[in-house]
Design a protein around this motif. Structure first.
Motif, short mmCIF file in Angstrom:
data_model
loop_
_atom_site.label_atom_id
_atom_site.label_comp_id
_atom_site.label_asym_id
_atom_site.label_seq_id
_atom_site.Cartn_x
_atom_site.Cartn_y
_atom_site.Cartn_z
N UNK A 94 -38.01 -14.35 -38.46
CA UNK A 94 -37.32 -13.78 -39.62
C UNK A 94 -36.58 -12.49 -39.23
N UNK A 95 -37.21 -11.69 -38.38
CA UNK A 95 -36.56 -10.46 -37.89
C UNK A 95 -35.32 -10.82 -37.07
N UNK A 96 -35.46 -11.79 -36.17
CA UNK A 96 -34.32 -12.21 -35.35
C UNK A 96 -33.20 -12.79 -36.21
N UNK A 97 -33.57 -13.48 -37.28
CA UNK A 97 -32.57 -14.04 -38.19
C UNK A 97 -31.75 -12.92 -38.83
N UNK A 98 -32.42 -11.87 -39.29
CA UNK A 98 -31.70 -10.76 -39.91
C UNK A 98 -30.80 -10.05 -38.91
N UNK A 99 -31.26 -9.97 -37.65
CA UNK A 99 -30.45 -9.32 -36.62
C UNK A 99 -29.22 -10.15 -36.28
N UNK A 100 -29.40 -11.47 -36.17
CA UNK A 100 -28.28 -12.35 -35.84
C UNK A 100 -27.22 -12.36 -36.94
N UNK A 101 -27.66 -12.09 -38.17
CA UNK A 101 -26.71 -12.04 -39.29
C UNK A 101 -26.10 -10.64 -39.45
N UNK A 102 -26.46 -9.71 -38.53
CA UNK A 102 -26.00 -8.31 -38.64
C UNK A 102 -26.30 -7.73 -40.02
N UNK A 113 -28.06 -5.39 -42.70
CA UNK A 113 -28.65 -4.07 -42.77
C UNK A 113 -30.11 -4.18 -43.24
N UNK A 114 -30.93 -3.24 -42.78
CA UNK A 114 -32.35 -3.26 -43.12
C UNK A 114 -32.55 -3.28 -44.63
N UNK A 115 -31.78 -2.47 -45.36
CA UNK A 115 -31.95 -2.39 -46.82
C UNK A 115 -31.57 -3.68 -47.52
N UNK A 116 -30.62 -4.44 -46.93
CA UNK A 116 -30.15 -5.67 -47.57
C UNK A 116 -31.13 -6.83 -47.39
N UNK A 117 -32.11 -6.66 -46.50
CA UNK A 117 -33.04 -7.75 -46.24
C UNK A 117 -33.88 -8.12 -47.46
N UNK A 118 -34.14 -7.15 -48.34
CA UNK A 118 -34.99 -7.44 -49.50
C UNK A 118 -34.16 -7.92 -50.69
N UNK A 119 -32.87 -8.18 -50.46
CA UNK A 119 -32.00 -8.71 -51.52
C UNK A 119 -32.16 -10.21 -51.68
N UNK A 126 -30.95 -12.87 -48.65
CA UNK A 126 -31.78 -13.05 -47.46
C UNK A 126 -33.05 -13.83 -47.79
N UNK A 127 -33.56 -13.71 -49.02
CA UNK A 127 -34.71 -14.54 -49.43
C UNK A 127 -34.34 -16.02 -49.33
N UNK A 128 -33.15 -16.37 -49.79
CA UNK A 128 -32.70 -17.76 -49.74
C UNK A 128 -32.52 -18.21 -48.30
N UNK A 129 -31.88 -17.38 -47.49
CA UNK A 129 -31.64 -17.72 -46.08
C UNK A 129 -32.97 -17.88 -45.34
N UNK A 130 -33.92 -17.00 -45.62
CA UNK A 130 -35.23 -17.07 -44.95
C UNK A 130 -35.96 -18.36 -45.32
N UNK A 131 -35.88 -18.78 -46.59
CA UNK A 131 -36.50 -20.03 -47.01
C UNK A 131 -35.84 -21.23 -46.33
N UNK A 132 -34.51 -21.22 -46.25
CA UNK A 132 -33.79 -22.30 -45.58
C UNK A 132 -34.15 -22.35 -44.08
#
Length: 318
Positions: free
Chosen positions: A281-289, A291-297, A300-306
């Motif tokens: 999940x961390x690597x996914x957020x990094x590959x999508x560039x 921001x740390x604050x946007x991860x809890x939006x 990213x919840x939808x992308x993480x589930x997919x």
């Protein structure tokens, strides 16, 4: 995996994507496991030709076994019972836990560990700062606040239960003790499965991760486990005065927050928390560039589930 109702401001497209991802996860889960999730009054399939025992969370109504609480059906030999998912933490001897000191008492510290009652860490059940195995003295008792004080975060191990039901902890290893330069997270205890390894070092980020069985998770700057005497000597300068601890670099603090937000997202989705899933999940957020604050939006919840649905599908094909 348990699907929970998310309180997120999802738009219509995001809702559809999330529902599809969760449906795929549910189908993968149901085909991979014979045990299923049930709610109150759901029928539990059993073989009536074989002898079986009705356990906790089950009842027989009109010749049919039904669930009396929400959870997952478990089978141990002939015993059939329902394991509640939303239950509080139930300690077992040997559990690795993370807790917060709430009181310094006589020869003991009281810790809040997400249990129905506080845990006790005796002065005699932990390593002294000098690392020497010796009998505790009155001086040690007077200096207890130099070891742990109120609001300190501590890692320890469940030692035993007393006759009055109180929980005893121990910290007789250098990997246990006070946790600094990080943050503590609280998740549902059932998301952290008991395993051989609860201490993790995320090398690429220089972060320590402790998955407490009690649902408290520590994410902090990596600390090398060293001999306490040598470590103390390295802190002393040539003038004989202890040096102030160096500050945590900005990049490390951002990594701590990135891992912490990944755990928050996975917890909101009801996914089991393992090093593999958290790292991905961390690597996914990094590959999508991202921001740390946007991860809890919501996005990213939808992308993480997919991503989790795709990961489990690929894992089953291997």
């Amino acid at each position: 995996m348990v699907v929970r109702k998310l309180q997120l401001p999802l738009n219509q497209t995001q809702k559809i994507r999330l529902e599809r991802a969760l449906e795929r996860l549910q189908s993968l889960s149901s085909t991979a496991n014979s045990d299923t999730s049930v709610i109150v009054a759901d029928s539990i399939p059993v073989n009536y030709e074989d002898a079986f025992l009705k356990g906790h969370g089950t009842s027989e109504i009109n010749g049919e076994v039904v669930a009396t609480l929400c959870g997952v059906v478990e089978r141990v030999d002939k015993l059939v019972y329902v394991r509640a998912l939303r239950a509080r933490y139930k300690p077992e001897v040997g559990d690795i836990i993370v807790g917060r000191v709430i009181e310094v008492a006589q020869k003991r510290w009281r810790l809040e560990i997400n249990f129905s009652q506080d845990a006790v860490l005796m002065l005699s059940s932990m390593n002294m700062p000098d690392g020497i195995q010796r009998r505790r003295t009155a001086v040690d008792e007077l200096n207890m606040r130099n070891i742990f004080e109120e609001n300190d975060v501590v890692c320890a191990e469940v030692r035993n239960f007393q006759h009055d039901g109180s929980l005893q902890l121990q910290a007789r290893s250098q990997k246990y003790g006070k946790l600094e330069k990080g943050q503590i997270l609280k998740v549902d205890p059932y998301l952290v499965k008991r395993s051989k390894h609860h201490f993790h070092h995320v090398e690429q980020l220089g972060i320590d991760l402790i998955l407490g069985c009690n649902g408290f998770i520590w994410v902090g700057e990596h600390v090398e486990v060293r001999d306490p005497v040598m470590a103390d000597e390295q802190k002393i300068s040539s003038s004989g005065v202890k040096k102030e601890q160096k500050h945590t670099p900005l990049e490390t603090r951002q990594s701590i927050c990135r891992i912490a937000n990944a755990i928050r997202v996975l917890s909101n989705l009801g996914f089991s928390l393992t090093l593999e899933v958290i790292t991905e999940t961390v690597n996914l957020s990094t590959s999508m560039n991202m921001d740390v604050h946007d991860m809890i939006g919501p996005e990213f919840h939808v992308v993480a589930a997919e991503n989790e649905a795709e990961r489990r599908r690929a894992k089953r094909k291997r």
